[in-house]
Scaffold this motif. Structure first.
Motif, PDB file in Angstrom:
ATOM      1  N   LEU A  26       0.836  -1.209   0.000  1.00  9.02           N
ATOM      2  CA  LEU A  26       0.000   0.000   0.000  1.00  9.02           C
ATOM      3  C   LEU A  26       0.869   1.257   0.000  1.00  9.02           C
ATOM      4  CD1 LEU A  26      -2.761  -1.128   2.520  1.00  9.02           C
ATOM      5  CD2 LEU A  26      -3.120  -0.580   0.102  1.00  9.02           C
ATOM      6  N   ALA A  27       1.926   1.259   0.814  1.00 13.75           N
ATOM      7  CA  ALA A  27       2.830   2.407   0.869  1.00 13.75           C
ATOM      8  C   ALA A  27       3.467   2.669  -0.496  1.00 13.75           C
ATOM      9  CB  ALA A  27       3.898   2.181   1.935  1.00 13.75           C
ATOM     10  N   LYS A  28       3.832   1.608  -1.192  1.00 12.90           N
ATOM     11  CA  LYS A  28       4.428   1.754  -2.525  1.00 12.90           C
ATOM     12  C   LYS A  28       3.459   2.390  -3.512  1.00 12.90           C
ATOM     13  CE  LYS A  28       7.756  -2.034  -2.248  1.00 12.90           C
ATOM     14  NZ  LYS A  28       8.123  -3.382  -2.737  1.00 12.90           N
ATOM     15  N   GLU A  29       2.158   2.279  -3.221  1.00 12.82           N
ATOM     16  CA  GLU A  29       1.131   2.876  -4.079  1.00 12.82           C
ATOM     17  C   GLU A  29       0.725   4.274  -3.622  1.00 12.82           C
ATOM     18  OE1 GLU A  29       0.059   1.636  -6.950  1.00 12.82           O
ATOM     19  OE2 GLU A  29       1.380  -0.094  -6.694  1.00 12.82           O
ATOM     20  N   LYS A  44       7.737  -0.636  14.437  1.00 10.37           N
ATOM     21  CA  LYS A  44       8.622   0.501  14.144  1.00 10.37           C
ATOM     22  C   LYS A  44       9.399   0.261  12.851  1.00 10.37           C
ATOM     23  CE  LYS A  44       9.390   2.105  18.888  1.00 10.37           C
ATOM     24  NZ  LYS A  44      10.382   2.246  19.969  1.00 10.37           N
ATOM     25  N   GLU A  45       9.865  -0.957  12.662  1.00  7.19           N
ATOM     26  CA  GLU A  45      10.604  -1.294  11.438  1.00  7.19           C
ATOM     27  C   GLU A  45       9.697  -1.225  10.208  1.00  7.19           C
ATOM     28  OE1 GLU A  45      13.916  -1.728  10.999  1.00  7.19           O
ATOM     29  OE2 GLU A  45      14.012  -1.064  13.099  1.00  7.19           O
ATOM     30  N   MET A  50       7.890   1.618   5.293  1.00 10.05           N
ATOM     31  CA  MET A  50       6.808   2.280   4.553  1.00 10.05           C
ATOM     32  C   MET A  50       7.187   3.717   4.221  1.00 10.05           C
ATOM     33  SD  MET A  50       3.280   0.871   6.329  1.00 10.05           S
ATOM     34  CE  MET A  50       3.544   1.888   7.770  1.00 10.05           C
ATOM     35  N   GLU A  51       7.735   4.410   5.204  1.00  8.72           N
ATOM     36  CA  GLU A  51       8.075   5.817   5.005  1.00  8.72           C
ATOM     37  C   GLU A  51       9.190   6.011   3.980  1.00  8.72           C
ATOM     38  OE1 GLU A  51       8.622   7.213   9.052  1.00  8.72           O
ATOM     39  OE2 GLU A  51       6.503   7.839   9.146  1.00  8.72           O
ATOM     40  N   SER A  52       9.981   4.970   3.722  1.00 10.56           N
ATOM     41  CA  SER A  52      11.016   5.061   2.691  1.00 10.56           C
ATOM     42  C   SER A  52      10.392   5.200   1.299  1.00 10.56           C
ATOM     43  CB  SER A  52      11.948   3.845   2.742  1.00 10.56           C
ATOM     44  OG  SER A  52      11.314   2.688   2.224  1.00 10.56           O
ATOM     45  N   LYS A  56       3.302   8.760   4.750  1.00 13.15           N
ATOM     46  CA  LYS A  56       3.278   8.834   6.203  1.00 13.15           C
ATOM     47  C   LYS A  56       2.885   7.468   6.752  1.00 13.15           C
ATOM     48  CE  LYS A  56       0.504  12.186   7.400  1.00 13.15           C
ATOM     49  NZ  LYS A  56      -0.244  13.395   7.753  1.00 13.15           N
ATOM     50  N   GLY A  57       3.586   7.073   7.784  1.00 11.54           N
ATOM     51  CA  GLY A  57       3.266   5.824   8.449  1.00 11.54           C
ATOM     52  C   GLY A  57       3.096   6.073   9.930  1.00 11.54           C
ATOM     53  N   ALA A  58       2.323   5.249  10.573  1.00 12.98           N
ATOM     54  CA  ALA A  58       2.123   5.346  12.023  1.00 12.98           C
ATOM     55  C   ALA A  58       1.861   3.942  12.535  1.00 12.98           C
ATOM     56  CB  ALA A  58       0.952   6.261  12.353  1.00 12.98           C
TER      57      ALA A  58
END
Length: 147
Positions: A26-29, A44-45, A50-52, A56-58
């Motif tokens: 999903l982050a890649k999209e 955390k990892e 995802m943030e890379s 935004k990730g949480a």
């Protein structure tokens, strides 16, 4: 997944395995993703990865079989990412035995996480989708072939 950029997803059971893979995909999209599981270090990892991808990730630590933990986690993720557009109920456990051989505590854990956990998370997040008058709720099912 054209058109998903900027949306907000919540993925349970996202510390490893299928949930982690879904969150990263999903982050890649371009989806901002909130992840929920019991393992803070692993979460955390996942957020870092995802943030890379420029989103935004949480994360929120919660046992989905505990309604109060789910409610606190949903509040935290909403505060950090905004209203949810996509909910993926991925948290789950599998224990395999003949019913006559299964420990009742194992069966209860399966029901508490796979059934009640899905209910608790959906019940808690659904008002956000209703507020937006849009959204998707998905239940990830696992299949494990017989050994």
């Amino acid at each position: 997944m054209k058109g998903f950029e900027g949306r907000v997803a919540v993925v349970t059971g996202a510390a490893r395995g299928i949930g982690k893979a879904i969150a990263i995909a999903l982050a890649k999209e371009g989806v901002n993703v909130g992840v929920m599981a019991r393992s803070e270090d692993a979460l955390k990892e996942v957020v870092k990865e995802m943030e890379s991808h420029g989103v935004k990730g949480a994360y929120a630590v919660a046992d989905v079989s505990n309604l109060e933990q789910v409610q606190a986690a949903a509040t935290k993720l909403k505060a950090e990412l905004g209203l949810t557009d996509i909910l993926i109920n991925n948290a789950g456990v599998g224990k395999f035995a003949k019913l006559v051989d299964m420990d009742p505590a194992d069966f209860k854990e399966i029901v508490d996480i796979n059934v009640m956990g899905t209910f608790y998370v959906t019940h808690t997040i659904l008002p956000q989708l209703i507020e937006k008058n849009a959204g998707d709720v998905i239940k990830s099912w696992r299949y494990r072939p017989k050994d």
